[in-house]
Design a protein around this motif. Structure first.
Motif, PDB file in Angstrom:
ATOM      1  N   LEU A 179      -5.011   8.347  -7.346  1.00 25.29           N
ATOM      2  CA  LEU A 179      -4.426   7.237  -8.106  1.00 25.29           C
ATOM      3  C   LEU A 179      -3.234   6.638  -7.357  1.00 25.29           C
ATOM      4  CD1 LEU A 179      -4.525   8.654 -11.740  1.00 25.29           C
ATOM      5  CD2 LEU A 179      -5.890   6.794 -10.802  1.00 25.29           C
ATOM      6  N   GLU A 180      -2.409   7.480  -6.789  1.00 22.23           N
ATOM      7  CA  GLU A 180      -1.255   6.975  -6.034  1.00 22.23           C
ATOM      8  C   GLU A 180      -1.698   6.200  -4.802  1.00 22.23           C
ATOM      9  OE1 GLU A 180       1.441  10.158  -5.240  1.00 22.23           O
ATOM     10  OE2 GLU A 180       1.879  10.494  -7.360  1.00 22.23           O
ATOM     11  N   LYS A 181      -2.754   6.673  -4.134  1.00 19.75           N
ATOM     12  CA  LYS A 181      -3.264   5.953  -2.959  1.00 19.75           C
ATOM     13  C   LYS A 181      -3.810   4.593  -3.363  1.00 19.75           C
ATOM     14  CE  LYS A 181      -6.216   8.384  -0.674  1.00 19.75           C
ATOM     15  NZ  LYS A 181      -7.064   9.267   0.132  1.00 19.75           N
ATOM     16  N   GLU A 182      -4.547   4.531  -4.497  1.00 21.15           N
ATOM     17  CA  GLU A 182      -5.078   3.250  -4.971  1.00 21.15           C
ATOM     18  C   GLU A 182      -3.941   2.295  -5.328  1.00 21.15           C
ATOM     19  OE1 GLU A 182      -7.664   4.085  -8.207  1.00 21.15           O
ATOM     20  OE2 GLU A 182      -9.104   5.185  -6.964  1.00 21.15           O
ATOM     21  N   HIS A 183      -2.917   2.822  -5.991  1.00 21.09           N
ATOM     22  CA  HIS A 183      -1.775   1.991  -6.358  1.00 21.09           C
ATOM     23  C   HIS A 183      -1.073   1.454  -5.107  1.00 21.09           C
ATOM     24  CE1 HIS A 183       1.505   0.486  -8.758  1.00 21.09           C
ATOM     25  NE2 HIS A 183       2.383   1.171  -8.026  1.00 21.09           N
ATOM     26  N   LEU A 184      -0.901   2.313  -4.108  1.00 18.27           N
ATOM     27  CA  LEU A 184      -0.274   1.890  -2.859  1.00 18.27           C
ATOM     28  C   LEU A 184      -1.120   0.838  -2.144  1.00 18.27           C
ATOM     29  CD1 LEU A 184       2.087   2.300  -0.930  1.00 18.27           C
ATOM     30  CD2 LEU A 184       0.767   4.100   0.169  1.00 18.27           C
ATOM     31  N   ALA A 185      -2.443   1.014  -2.162  1.00 20.88           N
ATOM     32  CA  ALA A 185      -3.327   0.029  -1.539  1.00 20.88           C
ATOM     33  C   ALA A 185      -3.229  -1.309  -2.266  1.00 20.88           C
ATOM     34  CB  ALA A 185      -4.768   0.540  -1.539  1.00 20.88           C
ATOM     35  N   LYS A 186      -3.144  -1.273  -3.612  1.00 21.53           N
ATOM     36  CA  LYS A 186      -3.010  -2.507  -4.391  1.00 21.53           C
ATOM     37  C   LYS A 186      -1.711  -3.225  -4.051  1.00 21.53           C
ATOM     38  CE  LYS A 186      -2.641  -4.091  -9.157  1.00 21.53           C
ATOM     39  NZ  LYS A 186      -2.553  -3.656 -10.565  1.00 21.53           N
ATOM     40  N   ILE A 187      -0.622  -2.481  -3.983  1.00 20.70           N
ATOM     41  CA  ILE A 187       0.667  -3.084  -3.631  1.00 20.70           C
ATOM     42  C   ILE A 187       0.629  -3.641  -2.212  1.00 20.70           C
ATOM     43  CG2 ILE A 187       3.088  -2.520  -3.167  1.00 20.70           C
ATOM     44  CD1 ILE A 187       2.981  -0.609  -5.523  1.00 20.70           C
ATOM     45  N   SER A 188      -0.021  -2.928  -1.311  1.00 22.45           N
ATOM     46  CA  SER A 188      -0.138  -3.394   0.071  1.00 22.45           C
ATOM     47  C   SER A 188      -0.925  -4.698   0.144  1.00 22.45           C
ATOM     48  CB  SER A 188      -0.810  -2.312   0.911  1.00 22.45           C
ATOM     49  OG  SER A 188      -0.980  -2.758   2.230  1.00 22.45           O
ATOM     50  N   ARG A 189      -2.017  -4.780  -0.619  1.00 21.49           N
ATOM     51  CA  ARG A 189      -2.798  -6.036  -0.644  1.00 21.49           C
ATOM     52  C   ARG A 189      -1.980  -7.178  -1.204  1.00 21.49           C
ATOM     53  NH1 ARG A 189      -7.032  -2.591  -2.271  1.00 21.49           N
ATOM     54  NH2 ARG A 189      -6.507  -3.029  -4.451  1.00 21.49           N
ATOM     55  N   GLN A 190      -1.228  -6.923  -2.275  1.00 16.51           N
ATOM     56  CA  GLN A 190      -0.388  -7.969  -2.856  1.00 16.51           C
ATOM     57  C   GLN A 190       0.671  -8.438  -1.866  1.00 16.51           C
ATOM     58  OE1 GLN A 190       1.156  -6.186  -6.408  1.00 16.51           O
ATOM     59  NE2 GLN A 190      -0.658  -6.675  -7.631  1.00 16.51           N
ATOM     60  N   ALA A 191       1.272  -7.504  -1.162  1.00 17.96           N
ATOM     61  CA  ALA A 191       2.289  -7.878  -0.173  1.00 17.96           C
ATOM     62  C   ALA A 191       1.672  -8.685   0.963  1.00 17.96           C
ATOM     63  CB  ALA A 191       2.970  -6.625   0.372  1.00 17.96           C
ATOM     64  N   THR A 192       0.466  -8.281   1.399  1.00 27.03           N
ATOM     65  CA  THR A 192      -0.213  -9.013   2.465  1.00 27.03           C
ATOM     66  C   THR A 192      -0.555 -10.427   2.019  1.00 27.03           C
ATOM     67  OG1 THR A 192      -1.138  -6.933   3.275  1.00 27.03           O
ATOM     68  CG2 THR A 192      -2.181  -8.961   4.033  1.00 27.03           C
ATOM     69  N   ASP A 193      -1.057 -10.561   0.783  1.00 27.34           N
ATOM     70  CA  ASP A 193      -1.381 -11.891   0.256  1.00 27.34           C
ATOM     71  C   ASP A 193      -0.133 -12.762   0.139  1.00 27.34           C
ATOM     72  OD1 ASP A 193      -4.008 -11.089   0.113  1.00 27.34           O
ATOM     73  OD2 ASP A 193      -3.969 -10.687  -2.066  1.00 27.34           O
ATOM     74  N   ALA A 194       0.952 -12.175  -0.340  1.00 27.71           N
ATOM     75  CA  ALA A 194       2.194 -12.944  -0.478  1.00 27.71           C
ATOM     76  C   ALA A 194       2.695 -13.400   0.885  1.00 27.71           C
ATOM     77  CB  ALA A 194       3.258 -12.103  -1.180  1.00 27.71           C
ATOM     78  N   MET A 195       2.620 -12.528   1.893  1.00 25.00           N
ATOM     79  CA  MET A 195       3.056 -12.911   3.244  1.00 25.00           C
ATOM     80  C   MET A 195       2.172 -14.007   3.816  1.00 25.00           C
ATOM     81  SD  MET A 195       5.803 -11.545   4.193  1.00 25.00           S
ATOM     82  CE  MET A 195       5.736 -11.867   5.934  1.00 25.00           C
ATOM     83  N   ALA A 196       0.863 -13.924   3.558  1.00 21.71           N
ATOM     84  CA  ALA A 196      -0.049 -14.956   4.056  1.00 21.71           C
ATOM     85  C   ALA A 196       0.265 -16.299   3.410  1.00 21.71           C
ATOM     86  CB  ALA A 196      -1.496 -14.551   3.788  1.00 21.71           C
ATOM     87  N   GLU A 197       0.509 -16.301   2.088  1.00 22.18           N
ATOM     88  CA  GLU A 197       0.846 -17.552   1.408  1.00 22.18           C
ATOM     89  C   GLU A 197       2.168 -18.114   1.910  1.00 22.18           C
ATOM     90  OE1 GLU A 197       0.816 -16.765  -2.750  1.00 22.18           O
ATOM     91  OE2 GLU A 197      -1.339 -16.328  -2.804  1.00 22.18           O
ATOM     92  N   LEU A 198       3.127 -17.249   2.107  1.00 22.77           N
ATOM     93  CA  LEU A 198       4.432 -17.697   2.609  1.00 22.77           C
ATOM     94  C   LEU A 198       4.307 -18.274   4.014  1.00 22.77           C
ATOM     95  CD1 LEU A 198       7.502 -17.824   2.148  1.00 22.77           C
ATOM     96  CD2 LEU A 198       7.641 -15.550   3.131  1.00 22.77           C
ATOM     97  N   THR A 199       3.535 -17.611   4.855  1.00 20.12           N
ATOM     98  CA  THR A 199       3.332 -18.096   6.223  1.00 20.12           C
ATOM     99  C   THR A 199       2.618 -19.439   6.206  1.00 20.12           C
ATOM    100  OG1 THR A 199       3.207 -15.815   6.995  1.00 20.12           O
ATOM    101  CG2 THR A 199       2.345 -17.509   8.466  1.00 20.12           C
ATOM    102  N   GLU A 200       1.595 -19.564   5.358  1.00 21.37           N
ATOM    103  CA  GLU A 200       0.848 -20.820   5.269  1.00 21.37           C
ATOM    104  C   GLU A 200       1.747 -21.949   4.791  1.00 21.37           C
ATOM    105  OE1 GLU A 200      -2.982 -22.572   2.825  1.00 21.37           O
ATOM    106  OE2 GLU A 200      -2.808 -20.405   3.154  1.00 21.37           O
ATOM    107  N   ALA A 201       2.565 -21.694   3.773  1.00 19.14           N
ATOM    108  CA  ALA A 201       3.483 -22.722   3.272  1.00 19.14           C
ATOM    109  C   ALA A 201       4.495 -23.120   4.342  1.00 19.14           C
ATOM    110  CB  ALA A 201       4.201 -22.216   2.024  1.00 19.14           C
TER     111      ALA A 201
END
Length: 182
Positions: free
Chosen positions: A115-137
């Motif tokens: 469960l902790e690994k899944e939660h960490l993976a989810k947070i990592s995906r969210q951070a990656t998506d946020a960085m991609a959106e920020l970079t694109e903007a």
């Protein structure tokens, strides 16, 4: 006297004087705080005791009283824990002699780990998506700014060429019809 000497030269203290004043005031403040025994919040390092153990060891550390938690380490391995105020580790799993209970405890630990690994993976995906959106903007902003500057440069170039043609026409007209001075 030197030609560049003026009385205003001595009107301000030099940086060295300000350094000495700052060092003296910091030293005074630290000594005052130590003499009052007050510290910041809960961070207080106990003073080193120079008592001799009851066992006769002359290592300079007073043993902690029995039955209460002491900031002094019990063994060499506890020194980093005592210095950094790290709490004691949680007790090991209950020692039940049934192999089934130990297996269940390991399964619960494995599921909690998953469960902790899944939660960490989810947070990592969210951070990656946020960085991609920020970079694109950011890139879109840079490109729009570059296009605006390019359009402005083209407009200035056109105005400069228009003014250059007007100046050349005026010079040509004055050459054909020179002004008459009578």
């Amino acid at each position: 006297m030197y030609p560049n000497f003026y009385m205003g030269h001595w009107s301000r203290p030099s940086r060295l004087v300000w350094f000495i004043v700052g060092a003296a005031s910091a030293t005074w403040w630290i000594k005052r705080r130590e003499s009052n025994g007050r510290t910041f919040g809960h961070c207080m390092r106990p003073p080193i005791q120079s008592h001799i153990h009851a066992s006769g060891n002359n290592d300079g550390i007073q043993p902690p009283p029995q039955g209460h938690h002491s900031p002094w380490p019990q063994s060499i391995g506890d020194i980093p824990r005592a210095i950094n105020n790290i709490p004691e580790p949680s007790p090991p799993p209950p020692q039940i002699y049934s192999p089934n209970a130990l297996g269940e405890w390991e399964k619960r630990q494995d599921t909690q780990w998953d469960l902790e690994k899944e939660h960490l993976a989810k947070i990592s995906r969210q951070a990656t998506d946020a960085m991609a959106e920020l970079t694109e903007a950011t890139l879109e902003s840079v490109l729009s700014t570059a296009e605006a500057l390019k359009a402005k440069l083209a407009e200035h170039r056109a105005q400069r060429e228009k003014q250059q043609k007007l100046i050349e026409q005026e010079i040509e007209r004055q050459r054909r019809d020179p002004p008459r001075l009578v």
